[in-house]
Motif scaffolding. Structure first.
Motif, short mmCIF file in Angstrom:
data_model
loop_
_atom_site.label_atom_id
_atom_site.label_comp_id
_atom_site.label_asym_id
_atom_site.label_seq_id
_atom_site.Cartn_x
_atom_site.Cartn_y
_atom_site.Cartn_z
N PRO A 1 0.80 -1.23 0.00
CA PRO A 1 0.00 0.00 0.00
C PRO A 1 0.83 1.28 0.00
CG PRO A 1 -0.02 -1.02 2.18
CD PRO A 1 0.65 -1.99 1.25
N GLY A 2 2.13 1.17 0.24
CA GLY A 2 2.98 2.34 0.35
C GLY A 2 3.42 2.89 -0.98
N GLY A 3 4.47 3.71 -0.94
CA GLY A 3 4.96 4.40 -2.12
C GLY A 3 6.23 3.80 -2.67
N HIS A 4 7.21 4.68 -2.94
CA HIS A 4 8.43 4.30 -3.65
C HIS A 4 9.51 3.91 -2.64
CE1 HIS A 4 10.82 4.14 -7.29
NE2 HIS A 4 11.79 4.82 -6.71
N GLY A 5 9.32 2.77 -2.00
CA GLY A 5 10.29 2.30 -1.03
C GLY A 5 10.06 0.85 -0.68
N ILE A 6 11.14 0.16 -0.30
CA ILE A 6 11.07 -1.26 0.03
C ILE A 6 10.57 -1.43 1.45
CG2 ILE A 6 12.39 -3.40 0.22
CD1 ILE A 6 14.40 -2.17 -1.79
N THR A 7 9.45 -2.11 1.63
CA THR A 7 8.90 -2.33 2.96
C THR A 7 9.58 -3.53 3.61
OG1 THR A 7 7.16 -3.82 2.20
CG2 THR A 7 6.67 -1.45 2.19
N ALA A 8 9.42 -3.65 4.93
CA ALA A 8 9.97 -4.79 5.65
C ALA A 8 9.36 -6.09 5.15
CB ALA A 8 9.73 -4.63 7.15
N ALA A 9 8.06 -6.07 4.83
CA ALA A 9 7.40 -7.28 4.35
C ALA A 9 7.95 -7.70 2.99
CB ALA A 9 5.89 -7.05 4.27
N THR A 10 8.19 -6.73 2.11
CA THR A 10 8.76 -7.06 0.81
C THR A 10 10.18 -7.59 0.94
OG1 THR A 10 7.39 -5.54 -0.47
CG2 THR A 10 9.55 -6.04 -1.37
N LEU A 11 10.97 -6.98 1.81
CA LEU A 11 12.33 -7.44 2.02
C LEU A 11 12.34 -8.86 2.55
CD1 LEU A 11 15.33 -6.76 1.92
CD2 LEU A 11 15.12 -5.78 4.21
N HIS A 12 11.42 -9.17 3.45
CA HIS A 12 11.33 -10.54 4.00
C HIS A 12 10.98 -11.55 2.91
CE1 HIS A 12 10.49 -13.71 6.90
NE2 HIS A 12 9.34 -13.91 6.28
N ARG A 13 10.02 -11.19 2.05
CA ARG A 13 9.63 -12.10 0.97
C ARG A 13 10.73 -12.22 -0.07
NH1 ARG A 13 9.37 -15.84 -1.04
NH2 ARG A 13 7.81 -16.79 -2.41
N LEU A 14 11.43 -11.12 -0.35
CA LEU A 14 12.56 -11.18 -1.27
C LEU A 14 13.63 -12.14 -0.75
CD1 LEU A 14 14.24 -10.11 -3.71
CD2 LEU A 14 15.05 -8.29 -2.19
N ALA A 15 13.91 -12.07 0.55
CA ALA A 15 14.90 -12.97 1.15
C ALA A 15 14.50 -14.42 0.97
CB ALA A 15 15.08 -12.64 2.63
N GLY A 16 13.21 -14.71 1.18
CA GLY A 16 12.74 -16.08 0.97
C GLY A 16 12.87 -16.52 -0.47
N TRP A 17 12.54 -15.63 -1.39
CA TRP A 17 12.62 -15.96 -2.82
C TRP A 17 14.07 -16.24 -3.23
CZ3 TRP A 17 14.96 -13.12 -6.83
CH2 TRP A 17 14.63 -13.52 -8.13
N VAL A 18 15.01 -15.42 -2.77
CA VAL A 18 16.43 -15.66 -3.10
C VAL A 18 16.88 -17.01 -2.56
CG1 VAL A 18 18.79 -14.87 -2.64
CG2 VAL A 18 17.02 -13.21 -3.27
N ALA A 19 16.53 -17.30 -1.30
CA ALA A 19 16.93 -18.57 -0.70
C ALA A 19 16.33 -19.75 -1.45
CB ALA A 19 16.50 -18.60 0.77
N GLU A 20 15.05 -19.64 -1.81
CA GLU A 20 14.38 -20.73 -2.52
C GLU A 20 15.01 -20.97 -3.88
OE1 GLU A 20 10.58 -18.99 -2.44
OE2 GLU A 20 10.23 -19.45 -0.32
N ARG A 21 15.39 -19.90 -4.57
CA ARG A 21 15.99 -20.07 -5.89
C ARG A 21 17.33 -20.78 -5.81
NH1 ARG A 21 15.73 -21.78 -10.78
NH2 ARG A 21 16.95 -20.63 -12.34
N PHE A 22 18.17 -20.38 -4.88
CA PHE A 22 19.48 -21.01 -4.78
C PHE A 22 19.38 -22.43 -4.25
CE2 PHE A 22 21.46 -16.54 -4.50
CZ PHE A 22 21.75 -16.54 -5.85
#
Length: 386
Positions: A190-211
């Motif tokens: 819902p926010g603007g032009h910035g990385i939220t804590a929730a997005t960073l957490h999901r990004l971390a999971g996605w990177v780990a899952e890919r590797f």
């Protein structure tokens, strides 16, 4: 703004994490007005055992990957982008020779650069994250359908982002989730032009899952398929599906939202697939309530030929309000299916799930029923060990 110079100095790089030259590498690309020190601060919040490198943009003007023309973000200068990509690839090929997995993570202007790199040479990368930015559609990079087949992508956007033009955000979202062929995990905050804590957490999971997936399974060939054979279809080829693709949910559970198969064709499809050799029916172990699984108890195919390997579930038919299927196909056939308009990758294909895990759209006509049965029969052949 003038076009970028054709040569740049040596890259300025901030690093974090593993110093093993063979460790998977995540390259962080900052936005306009930022620098490598700011974006490397994301690395402690991302998976361990991975090497991180944040590369300072080579163009001083604007303080970012600033190959944008007068209208600002979203209007790249093709010659500048090409020169910047060449400069970047020279550095990357030195630090990450062929065989070392590389995932790109770009924010804002860096997202456009990450997208341009992936589109220019999709097979070079193991994944790409496009965070609060747009793909460089006007920069001359190829954006044809299925360009990114089997390249996992993570895309995050802010609903209230007023920095990136909304039409470019929407175009990026639409291309990645449909035409690109990439298995795409999407997040909208819902926010603007910035990385939220929730997005960073999901990004971390996605990177780990890919590797983790790459550690267990060889990478599927990335890019648009060609010359794919379908022995279970007339002429050995999959025809193009007529008309536009149906709407598909971008969140999990993945569902077909329009162009639903008529109820009688759904039941005919279920009967035809259930009659294939060795197939038994069951409730799906991986889908929504009411989904009917096709199970091959004696199937001798590899684990990647099954949606649920332990249960030998190789496909399932979603409930009547949906009418689509999920099934596991060999990687080449999965990419061809998407390229010809018959389905989309599952968002988790190549991360949590096998690379050939795809949604197959439900049949709208008796002729489409024959094609859909032929596709499911190909999944059955792979699961049978053929």
């Amino acid at each position: 703004m003038s076009a970028a110079p054709t040569t740049f100095g040596a890259p300025v790089v901030a690093t974090h994490g593993s110093d093993d030259p063979a460790a998977p590498l995540v390259v962080l690309l900052h936005g306009r007005g930022s620098n490598e020190q700011e974006i490397i601060s994301l690395a402690p919040h991302l998976p361990g055992g991975v090497a991180y490198a944040a590369v300072r943009a080579p163009i001083a003007e604007g303080g970012g990957y600033a190959w944008f023309a007068n209208r600002g973000i979203g209007r790249p200068v093709a010659s500048s982008l090409e020169a910047t990509m060449s400069w970047f690839r020279t550095w990357l090929d030195d630090v990450a020779p062929s065989g070392r997995p590389v995932v790109l993570v770009g924010f804002s202007g860096g997202a456009a650069f990450a997208g341009g790199l992936a589109l220019a040479d999709p097979a070079r990368y193991a994944g790409a994250a496009v965070l609060h930015g747009t793909l460089p559609f006007d920069a001359g990079v190829p954006v044809e359908p299925s360009r990114l087949s089997h390249l996992p992508v993570f895309v995050a956007q802010g609903e209230a982002d007023h920095v990136i033009p909304r039409e470019l955000l929407d175009r990026t979202w639409r291309y990645l989730h449909t035409e690109s062929g990439a298995p795409t995990v999407g997040r909208r905050d819902p926010g603007g032009h910035g990385i939220t804590a929730a997005t960073l957490h999901r990004l971390a999971g996605w990177v780990a899952e890919r590797f983790l997936h790459l550690r267990a399974t060889p990478a599927a060939p990335v890019g648009a398929p060609s010359g794919v054979r379908w022995p279970t279809l007339p002429g050995g080829a999959l025809p193009d599906r007529v008309g536009p693709r149906p709407d598909v949910s971008w969140a999990i559970p993945q569902q077909q939202l329009s162009q639903h198969a008529p109820a009688d064709l759904q039941e005919a499809l279920f009967a035809r697939v259930s009659a294939l050799p060795g197939v038994t029916g069951a409730d799906s172990l991986i889908s929504v309530p009411g989904a009917r699984a096709f199970v091959l108890p004696e199937g001798s195919g590899p684990d990647d030929a099954f949606l649920v390997p332990d249960a030998r579930e190789f496909a399932h038919l979603h409930p009547g309000y949906d009418g689509s299927l999920h099934l596991a196909l060999p990687a080449g056939q999965a990419a061809d299916l998407v390229a010809r308009g018959w389905g989309v990758p599952h968002p988790w294909a190549g991360t949590r799930l096998a690379a050939g895990f795809v949604m197959l759209f439900g049949p709208r006509t008796p002729d489409e029923l024959e094609t859909v049965v032929g596709v499911v029969t190909a999944a059955h052949a792979a699961a049978s060990g053929g």
